[in-house]
Design a protein around this motif. Structure first.
Motif, PDB file in Angstrom:
ATOM      1  N   CYS A   1      24.839  43.514  -5.511  1.00 34.19           N
ATOM      2  CA  CYS A   1      25.723  42.710  -4.647  1.00 34.19           C
ATOM      3  C   CYS A   1      25.182  41.294  -4.491  1.00 34.19           C
ATOM      4  CB  CYS A   1      25.819  43.320  -3.254  1.00 34.19           C
ATOM      5  SG  CYS A   1      26.865  44.747  -3.208  1.00 34.19           S
ATOM      6  N   ARG A   2      23.861  41.192  -4.301  1.00 36.70           N
ATOM      7  CA  ARG A   2      23.264  39.859  -4.109  1.00 36.70           C
ATOM      8  C   ARG A   2      23.346  39.038  -5.391  1.00 36.70           C
ATOM      9  NH1 ARG A   2      18.289  41.823  -0.195  1.00 36.70           N
ATOM     10  NH2 ARG A   2      19.681  42.948   1.197  1.00 36.70           N
TER      11      ARG A   2
ATOM     12  N   VAL B   1      28.525  47.253  -9.135  1.00 36.44           N
ATOM     13  CA  VAL B   1      28.627  47.282  -7.668  1.00 36.44           C
ATOM     14  C   VAL B   1      29.591  48.393  -7.227  1.00 36.44           C
ATOM     15  CG1 VAL B   1      29.625  45.978  -5.736  1.00 36.44           C
ATOM     16  CG2 VAL B   1      27.948  44.895  -7.221  1.00 36.44           C
TER      17      VAL B   1
ATOM     18  N   GLY C   1      28.312  51.709  -5.394  1.00 39.10           N
ATOM     19  CA  GLY C   1      28.861  51.875  -4.038  1.00 39.10           C
ATOM     20  C   GLY C   1      29.357  53.296  -3.823  1.00 39.10           C
TER      21      GLY C   1
ATOM     22  N   HIS D   1      22.945  49.059  -5.397  1.00 33.71           N
ATOM     23  CA  HIS D   1      24.105  48.393  -4.791  1.00 33.71           C
ATOM     24  C   HIS D   1      23.676  47.096  -4.100  1.00 33.71           C
ATOM     25  CE1 HIS D   1      28.237  48.326  -3.366  1.00 33.71           C
ATOM     26  NE2 HIS D   1      27.819  48.033  -2.148  1.00 33.71           N
TER      27      HIS D   1
ATOM     28  N   THR E   1      37.358  48.489  -0.922  1.00 37.72           N
ATOM     29  CA  THR E   1      36.756  48.386  -2.258  1.00 37.72           C
ATOM     30  C   THR E   1      37.021  49.657  -3.081  1.00 37.72           C
ATOM     31  OG1 THR E   1      34.634  49.038  -1.283  1.00 37.72           O
ATOM     32  CG2 THR E   1      34.964  46.693  -1.689  1.00 37.72           C
TER      33      THR E   1
ATOM     34  N   ALA F   1      24.475  42.252   6.863  1.00 34.94           N
ATOM     35  CA  ALA F   1      23.090  42.575   6.483  1.00 34.94           C
ATOM     36  C   ALA F   1      22.083  41.601   7.105  1.00 34.94           C
ATOM     37  CB  ALA F   1      22.959  42.588   4.963  1.00 34.94           C
TER      38      ALA F   1
ATOM     39  N   GLU G   1      21.788  53.210  -3.656  1.00 33.55           N
ATOM     40  CA  GLU G   1      21.870  52.296  -2.506  1.00 33.55           C
ATOM     41  C   GLU G   1      21.091  51.004  -2.827  1.00 33.55           C
ATOM     42  OE1 GLU G   1      21.707  52.927   2.273  1.00 33.55           O
ATOM     43  OE2 GLU G   1      20.151  53.851   1.063  1.00 33.55           O
TER      44      GLU G   1
END
Ligand code: HEM
Ligand code: HEM
Length: 172
Positions: A143-144, A102, A106, A139, A54, A34, A136
């Protein structure tokens, strides 16, 4: 049910370390992709591998949650204060919640069928573009947040170890 020993049982240990490997890899490689320049071919290979990895991880994580609810956790480390034990409990619960978020976001954000290592295909679950976009965004932020919480998890562990509280042994 709480166990009276100070060690996690072997199933909990295996599930923790497999989860840690998958989550660390997916987080580090996902964030690298990213935020840094990478050849687009390598990038799409890593993304496809991560989506398969995943997705395979989902049933394993469900098993981990089931195992955690059924067998509980060992008695707290004797050197931990009540406050530290409570903070660890809150942090660990948040980790379980964020990983679940997550994984669900996802799967729901996929705008095409997911081919899992060429073995099985999971159909695209949502069709409306705005729903896909919502998951999205969810997610990316989840995630962060997860990556930040994992860093706190590791920092807390290192701090305890440096103060002579052998927490790591409980999971080895
Ligand atoms: C252990 C669970 C997972 C972790 C730790 C994880 C981690 C990440 C991270 C860190 C990113 C980059 C986020 C950013 O741009 O800031 C990402 C992107 C992505 N993830 Fe996940 N992920 C997980 C599960 C999944 C699952 C289950 C799927 C789909 C089945 C998935 C599909 C994707 C896709 C397609 C992207 C690229 C999004 C884009 O660039 O627009 N991930 N993931
Ligand atoms: C190399 C990295 C890691 C190390 C060294 C590590 C170490 C540990 C240790 C020693 C414990 C036991 C704490 C206690 O005594 O209560 C623990 C618990 C836990 N770890 Fe990690 N961990 C790592 C990575 C991760 C990652 C990436 C996650 C991601 C979600 C994670 C999630 C958890 C959770 C949820 C628990 C609580 C288990 C429970 O109470 O059911 N760990 N970890």
């Amino acid at each position: 049910m709480h166990q009276l020993t100070h060690q996690f049982n072997s199933t909990a240990k295996y599930l923790h370390w497999i989860s840690a490997l998958v989550i660390l890899w997916a987080s580090i490689s996902g964030l690298y992709i990213a935020f840094f320049e990478l050849d687009s071919n390598i990038k799409s290979h890593i993304l496809r591998f991560n989506v398969s990895l995943t997705t395979v991880f989902i049933p394993l994580f469900c098993w981990r949650i089931y195992h955690r609810l059924k067998y509980g956790v060992p008695a707290p480390h004797p050197a931990m204060s009540i406050l530290e034990t409570k903070l660890a409990h809150i942090g660990h619960t948040l980790l379980y919640i964020l990983v679940s978020l997550v994984l669900v976001s996802g799967v729901l954000m996929m705008g095409h069928d997911v081919n899992v290592f060429g073995l099985l295909t999971i159909p695209q679950l949502l069709q409306q573009q705005h729903s896909i976009h919502f998951f999205e965004t969810l997610h990316l932020y989840a995630c962060r947040l997860l990556a930040a919480l994992v860093l706190c998890h590791l920092a807390a562990l290192i701090k305890h170890e440096m103060m002579g509280k052998r927490i790591l042994k409980r999971m080895m």
